[in-house]
Write a protein that holds these residues in place. Sequence first.
Motif, PDB file in Angstrom:
ATOM      1  N   TYR A 155       0.825  -1.211   0.000  1.00 60.21           N
ATOM      2  CA  TYR A 155       0.000   0.000   0.000  1.00 60.21           C
ATOM      3  C   TYR A 155       0.861   1.265   0.000  1.00 60.21           C
ATOM      4  N   GLU A 192       3.341   2.419   1.812  1.00 60.96           N
ATOM      5  CA  GLU A 192       3.837   3.194   2.949  1.00 60.96           C
ATOM      6  C   GLU A 192       5.357   3.269   2.829  1.00 60.96           C
ATOM      7  N   PRO A 201      -3.201   8.313  -2.737  1.00 61.63           N
ATOM      8  CA  PRO A 201      -4.444   8.115  -1.975  1.00 61.63           C
ATOM      9  C   PRO A 201      -5.445   7.192  -2.689  1.00 61.63           C
ATOM     10  N   TYR A 202      -5.491   7.300  -4.027  1.00 66.27           N
ATOM     11  CA  TYR A 202      -6.469   6.489  -4.761  1.00 66.27           C
ATOM     12  C   TYR A 202      -6.089   5.017  -4.738  1.00 66.27           C
ATOM     13  N   ARG A 210      -4.571   3.656  -2.206  1.00 68.87           N
ATOM     14  CA  ARG A 210      -4.851   3.208  -0.838  1.00 68.87           C
ATOM     15  C   ARG A 210      -6.340   2.973  -0.602  1.00 68.87           C
ATOM     16  N   ARG A 211      -7.170   3.649  -1.376  1.00 72.51           N
ATOM     17  CA  ARG A 211      -8.609   3.418  -1.208  1.00 72.51           C
ATOM     18  C   ARG A 211      -9.021   2.051  -1.724  1.00 72.51           C
ATOM     19  N   PHE A 222      -3.758  -2.395  10.490  1.00 72.16           N
ATOM     20  CA  PHE A 222      -2.368  -2.176  10.880  1.00 72.16           C
ATOM     21  C   PHE A 222      -2.024  -2.956  12.137  1.00 72.16           C
ATOM     22  N   TYR A 231     -14.384   7.607   8.584  1.00 72.79           N
ATOM     23  CA  TYR A 231     -13.360   8.375   7.863  1.00 72.79           C
ATOM     24  C   TYR A 231     -13.046   7.768   6.499  1.00 72.79           C
ATOM     25  N   GLU A 272     -15.696   8.798   4.236  1.00 71.22           N
ATOM     26  CA  GLU A 272     -15.717  10.245   3.955  1.00 71.22           C
ATOM     27  C   GLU A 272     -14.718  10.589   2.859  1.00 71.22           C
ATOM     28  N   VAL A 273     -13.542   9.946   2.892  1.00 71.34           N
ATOM     29  CA  VAL A 273     -12.544  10.293   1.870  1.00 71.34           C
ATOM     30  C   VAL A 273     -13.015   9.907   0.473  1.00 71.34           C
ATOM     31  N   ARG A 309     -12.594  -0.540   9.882  1.00 70.27           N
ATOM     32  CA  ARG A 309     -12.216   0.537   8.975  1.00 70.27           C
ATOM     33  C   ARG A 309     -11.632  -0.013   7.678  1.00 70.27           C
TER      34      ARG A 309
END
Lengths: 228, 297
Positions: free
Chosen positions: A49, A51, A75-76, A78-79, A85, A102, A105-106, A150
């Motif tokens: 992802y 990181e 970001p896209y 990661r969605r 984690f 959250y 929301e993103v 999440r």
Amino acid sequence: MILMEDVYKTYPNGVAALNGINVDIKQGEFVYIVGHSGAGKSTFIKLIYREEKPTKGNIIINEIDLSKLKERKVPYLRREIGVVFQDFKLLPRLTVYENVAYALEVIEETPKGIRTRVMEVLEEVGLKNKARFLPAELSGGEQQRVSIARAIVNRPRIVIADEPTGNLDPETSWGIMKTFEEINDKGTTLIMATHSKEIVNTFKKRVIAIEDGVIVRDEQRGEYGYEV
Amino acid sequence: MKFRTFLRHLREGAKNIFRNGWMTVASIGAVTTTLILVGVFLAIVLNLNEFAKNIESDVEIKVLVDLTTEDDDVIALGDQLRQLDGVENVYFSSNDEELESLTTSLGEEGRAWELFEQDNPLNHAYVVKAETPQETEGIAEEIKELDHVYDVTFGQDIVDKLFEFNNYARIVGLVLVAALVLTAVFLISNTIKITIIARSTEISIQKLVGATNGFIRWPFFVEGLLLGLLGSIIPIAVVLFGYHYIAENLASQINISFVEILDFNPFAWYLSLGILLIGATIGVWGSVMSVRKFLKV
Ligand SMILES: Nc1ncnc2c1ncn2[C@@H]1O[C@H](COP(=O)(O)OP(=O)(O)OP(=O)(O)O)[C@@H](O)[C@H]1O
Ligand SMILES: [Mg+2]
């Protein structure tokens, strides 16, 4: 789907965490990553992802070459990947509900859609009655389940879980495994790093064993293979 | 960005005001203090500006005519004055009018001068107005050379001093206002930076779960804006009430016609609007500056 070719990762402090990883994981697979502590499991996962970036080698996720992925497109990526984690990474000042919301929301989900979906997922991980709690008011296992909620709430194509049952009792662990199997049945790729012999030997899946940053074993319907 | 996401950012920014507790109070305090000072300075500088402008335009040259001058010569002098370069207008003030204005301007004490009404000792006078205040001195020199001129007076000292003072006040005022605004921006961005260092983990988590930089930045933007607006409430109140008080008292107590301040309406309202805008700018600027660094993860 997830393709790594000759991937190396050396951290800035000189630790060589991965030393030539080659792996191909297809859409819809369920894969355990096993190995001793410090073997490089989390590092392997972080590369997926984005990181962390590899020191050398190619990584292709959902047909995207990560070395060519622009920073603002990250970001896209990661969605598409829900991550549980190892250290939960919950937002400390948001409630359980807000933490899970959250991720929706993103992606600009409607408020109504967010409400129904969040409650649905919290129900699934057994935290519906703790929706208004702050992370600090939860036990380790409960925090872990928020992190799981999440990760799956926006129905990503890939779910990666770094020891998602590390803090859970066997019964809750079983419940979580059932959830994972369900979403995997619906076509989600599942990658899970674990130290649990019971889980690996009970829910038979593909097993990839990492030692000193290299893959030493990769078998379908494998065994945990380590003495506990 | 969808409209509902915009609403979400507004909500989130507002919530952060509460989540940050004392840091919010500290930031608002910084803005408030600065804006009060900015407001007071602006009020003073703008009034001085106006005041100086009025006086500048009021400067007139007074030309006293020799007592022994024949009427025809007095009229001829008037024509000469009108033909001088840079003269805007000239009007004649007979010795009777001079006496009258002297008597009235002195009020009670002026009564004594009424004795002279039968035998007026004053000169006829011409009042000359230059097109620009800078030309006043040169014109006065020219007039001194003309025949039948007894004396020439004008407020040269006042004009010079005012020019100097006015420029000085303008520069000092602007520098002070700029310095104050920068200080406030620094204070706010620092307070926000303190909270944001605590929030840097939060920001990294937000990025890990798929938030874009814009998505993270918006609530900060809203928060900064709100801090700025909240910080300008007290300064606006101070300006409105303070200015109202001063305007009322100046009007009623001091009868010196030349101490005139700008009317409360609309000046105080414009000033309040200015304070609100400066407050909003400070807040947004401070918060956007402080969040920038942490987004480059
Ligand atoms: N951010 C980092 N900076 C430097 N070294 C790191 C970093 N993260 C991990 N390492 C090192 O890389 C090696 C592999 O770490 P990693 O976290 O991948 O192990 P792991 O297999 O996930 O272990 P565990 O089962 O304990 O979670 C370790 O030797 C660790 O010290
Ligand atoms: Mg690990």
